[in-house]
Design a protein around this motif. Structure first.
Motif, short mmCIF file in Angstrom:
data_model
loop_
_atom_site.label_atom_id
_atom_site.label_comp_id
_atom_site.label_asym_id
_atom_site.label_seq_id
_atom_site.Cartn_x
_atom_site.Cartn_y
_atom_site.Cartn_z
N PRO A 15 0.79 -1.24 0.00
CA PRO A 15 0.00 0.00 0.00
C PRO A 15 0.82 1.30 0.00
CG PRO A 15 0.16 -0.80 2.23
CD PRO A 15 0.87 -1.81 1.37
N ARG A 16 2.15 1.21 -0.17
CA ARG A 16 2.93 2.44 -0.24
C ARG A 16 2.72 3.09 -1.58
NH1 ARG A 16 6.30 5.34 2.56
NH2 ARG A 16 8.16 6.36 1.69
N TRP A 17 2.44 4.38 -1.55
CA TRP A 17 2.27 5.22 -2.73
C TRP A 17 1.07 4.82 -3.59
CZ3 TRP A 17 4.37 9.08 -0.95
CH2 TRP A 17 5.65 9.08 -0.42
N ARG A 18 -0.09 4.81 -2.92
CA ARG A 18 -1.34 4.79 -3.68
C ARG A 18 -1.50 6.17 -4.33
NH1 ARG A 18 -5.40 2.37 1.00
NH2 ARG A 18 -4.63 0.22 0.98
N GLY A 19 -2.13 6.22 -5.49
CA GLY A 19 -2.42 7.52 -6.08
C GLY A 19 -1.71 7.80 -7.38
N ALA A 20 -1.65 9.08 -7.73
CA ALA A 20 -1.35 9.51 -9.10
C ALA A 20 0.11 9.46 -9.50
CB ALA A 20 -1.88 10.93 -9.30
N ALA A 21 1.04 9.68 -8.55
CA ALA A 21 2.45 9.84 -8.94
C ALA A 21 3.37 8.98 -8.07
CB ALA A 21 2.85 11.30 -8.85
N PRO A 22 3.18 7.66 -8.08
CA PRO A 22 3.95 6.81 -7.16
C PRO A 22 5.44 6.78 -7.47
CG PRO A 22 2.70 5.47 -8.72
CD PRO A 22 2.22 6.88 -8.87
N ILE A 23 5.82 6.87 -8.72
CA ILE A 23 7.24 6.76 -9.08
C ILE A 23 8.00 7.98 -8.61
CG2 ILE A 23 8.85 6.59 -11.02
CD1 ILE A 23 6.67 4.92 -12.45
N GLN A 24 7.50 9.16 -8.91
CA GLN A 24 8.16 10.40 -8.48
C GLN A 24 8.21 10.51 -6.95
OE1 GLN A 24 5.76 10.16 -10.78
NE2 GLN A 24 6.12 11.56 -12.51
N ARG A 25 7.11 10.14 -6.29
CA ARG A 25 7.08 10.27 -4.83
C ARG A 25 8.05 9.30 -4.16
NH1 ARG A 25 5.30 15.25 -4.43
NH2 ARG A 25 3.33 15.55 -5.51
N ALA A 26 8.23 8.12 -4.72
CA ALA A 26 9.17 7.16 -4.17
C ALA A 26 10.60 7.70 -4.24
CB ALA A 26 9.07 5.83 -4.90
N ILE A 27 10.94 8.34 -5.36
CA ILE A 27 12.28 8.93 -5.50
C ILE A 27 12.45 10.08 -4.53
CG2 ILE A 27 13.84 10.15 -7.06
CD1 ILE A 27 12.60 8.57 -9.37
N LEU A 28 11.48 10.97 -4.47
CA LEU A 28 11.56 12.13 -3.59
C LEU A 28 11.72 11.72 -2.12
CD1 LEU A 28 8.81 14.42 -5.14
CD2 LEU A 28 11.24 14.95 -5.03
N ALA A 29 11.07 10.63 -1.75
CA ALA A 29 11.11 10.18 -0.35
C ALA A 29 12.40 9.45 -0.02
CB ALA A 29 9.91 9.29 -0.07
N GLY A 30 13.21 9.15 -1.02
CA GLY A 30 14.45 8.43 -0.77
C GLY A 30 14.25 6.94 -0.54
N ASP A 31 13.15 6.37 -1.05
CA ASP A 31 12.93 4.94 -0.91
C ASP A 31 14.07 4.15 -1.56
OD1 ASP A 31 10.56 5.78 0.17
OD2 ASP A 31 9.26 4.75 -1.27
N ALA A 32 14.48 3.06 -0.93
CA ALA A 32 15.56 2.25 -1.47
C ALA A 32 15.10 1.41 -2.65
CB ALA A 32 16.14 1.35 -0.39
N GLU A 33 13.84 1.02 -2.63
CA GLU A 33 13.31 0.19 -3.71
C GLU A 33 11.86 0.56 -3.99
OE1 GLU A 33 13.21 -3.96 -2.81
OE2 GLU A 33 11.85 -3.73 -1.11
N THR A 34 11.40 0.14 -5.13
CA THR A 34 9.99 0.28 -5.48
C THR A 34 9.63 -0.94 -6.31
OG1 THR A 34 8.30 1.77 -6.39
CG2 THR A 34 10.39 1.66 -7.58
N GLY A 35 8.55 -0.86 -7.04
CA GLY A 35 8.15 -2.01 -7.83
C GLY A 35 6.87 -1.75 -8.57
N VAL A 36 6.26 -2.83 -9.01
CA VAL A 36 5.01 -2.73 -9.77
C VAL A 36 4.14 -3.92 -9.38
CG1 VAL A 36 5.96 -4.00 -11.76
CG2 VAL A 36 4.03 -2.43 -12.09
N GLY A 37 2.85 -3.69 -9.33
CA GLY A 37 1.93 -4.75 -8.94
C GLY A 37 0.73 -4.83 -9.85
N ILE A 38 0.14 -6.01 -9.91
CA ILE A 38 -1.12 -6.22 -10.63
C ILE A 38 -2.22 -6.28 -9.59
CG2 ILE A 38 -2.39 -7.65 -12.26
CD1 ILE A 38 0.22 -6.34 -13.35
N MET A 39 -3.05 -5.24 -9.57
CA MET A 39 -4.06 -5.07 -8.54
C MET A 39 -5.46 -5.31 -9.10
SD MET A 39 -4.99 -1.57 -6.47
CE MET A 39 -5.69 -0.88 -7.97
N GLN A 40 -6.26 -6.05 -8.36
CA GLN A 40 -7.68 -6.21 -8.69
C GLN A 40 -8.39 -4.95 -8.23
OE1 GLN A 40 -8.87 -9.44 -9.97
NE2 GLN A 40 -10.64 -8.21 -10.61
N MET A 41 -8.94 -4.20 -9.16
CA MET A 41 -9.48 -2.89 -8.82
C MET A 41 -10.80 -2.99 -8.08
SD MET A 41 -8.57 -0.75 -12.30
CE MET A 41 -9.01 0.84 -11.58
N GLU A 42 -11.00 -2.04 -7.15
CA GLU A 42 -12.26 -1.85 -6.46
C GLU A 42 -12.53 -0.36 -6.37
OE1 GLU A 42 -11.36 -4.02 -2.86
OE2 GLU A 42 -10.69 -2.18 -1.85
#
Length: 300
Positions: A112-139
């Protein structure tokens, strides 16, 4: 499967192409309407629209999906599943429920880290060590759905552009994998801890704040490369800073320290390695300074 694809930017294109290459029947592609772009302000189709037309997939570009007519047209496609990747519109409940297997989203973070519109940019800005991509069943909630499959990657010193391209390809492979065996990739609820929200990037955020540490400024540069581009102003011009490295030096924040354009931050200093004046090509600092002097002691 019989698929409706929904996406708009370059990030979504690898998934669209991967689905076609895997032999799925893409009955329609939904994308944001063409926007005016370039110096001539000509109407330009989105990257997904262009890619879909090249695959001879019918394209729909509604302004919204909340009216009964739009929802009826979507349901009439009788899709097995809708695949969504950075579409840009909220999907109302009737749309989410129309496909037989619902809607699957390619999301560029480790939920659930970085729900929303700009997860890639926010992860870099926050200094996260890693990120990724997921296949989510939408609700109905904002990126709250269960995740069927995810993959991780280190951020290191990647720019937002580089990370977006990497996650787009990775997400395309994951989506093909999930659709090949839905039962083998059951949806797992997201953890209740660690929820953060990635708000939309505003252009004003791209202005560099020299009153923070050099480490934060370097992240800022990478997070806004290629767009909208981190910048400072000098001589009435906006100068984009496309790449830089942490350097030694100290001084009042924003002060140019030497002839290499090293700039003092609240902690440490930042040495630009690639800069760009408005409407011009990118240059090294040495190339810029030959025609646009910014002498040591200048306060940016």
């Amino acid at each position: 499967m019989r698929i409706v694809f929904m996406g708009t930017p370059d990030f979504a294109v690898p998934t669209l192409r991967a689905l076609a290459a895997a032999g799925h029947e893409i009955v329609a592609a939904y994308s944001q309407p063409p926007r005016r772009a370039g110096r001539g302000k000509a109407l330009t189709p989105s990257p997904v629209q262009a890619a879909a037309e090249a695959l001879r997939v019918p394209v729909h570009t509604p302004l919204g999906l909340r009216d009964a007519e739009a929802q009826g047209a979507f349901a009439a496609l009788e899709a097995d599943v809708a695949v969504v990747a950075a579409y840009g519109l909220i999907l109302p409940k009737p749309v989410l429920a129309a496909p037989r297997h619902g809607c699957l989203n390619v999301h560029g973070s480790l939920l659930p880290r970085w729900r929303g519109a700009a997860p890639i940019q926010r992860a870099i800005l926050a200094g996260d060590a890693e990120t990724g991509v997921g296949i989510m069943q939408m609700e109905a909630g904002l990126d709250t759905g269960p995740v069927r499959l995810e993959a991780r990657t280190p951020i290191a010193r990647k720019t937002a552009g580089e990370l977006t391209a990497e996650l787009a390809e990775l997400g395309a492979r994951l989506m093909v994998q999930v659709l090949a065996d839905l039962e083998g990739h059951p949806p797992a609820p997201q953890p209740e801890d660690g929820i953060t929200y990635a708000s939309k990037i505003e252009k004003a955020e791209a202005r560099i704040d020299w009153t923070v540490g050099a480490l934060q400024v370097e992240r800022h540069i990478r997070a806004f490369n290629p767009a909208p581009g981190a910048f400072f102003e000098h001589g009435g011009e906006r100068i984009k800073l496309l790449a830089g490295e942490i350097a030694e030096g100290e001084g009042a924040p924003g002060t140019v320290l030497d002839a290499a354009l090293t700039i003092a931050c609240a902690e440490g200093a930042l040495r630009p390695t690639l800069v760009q004046r408005a409407g011009r090509t990118a240059l090294t600092p040495a190339e810029l300074l030959r025609g646009f002097p910014i002498p040591p002691g200048t306060r940016l």
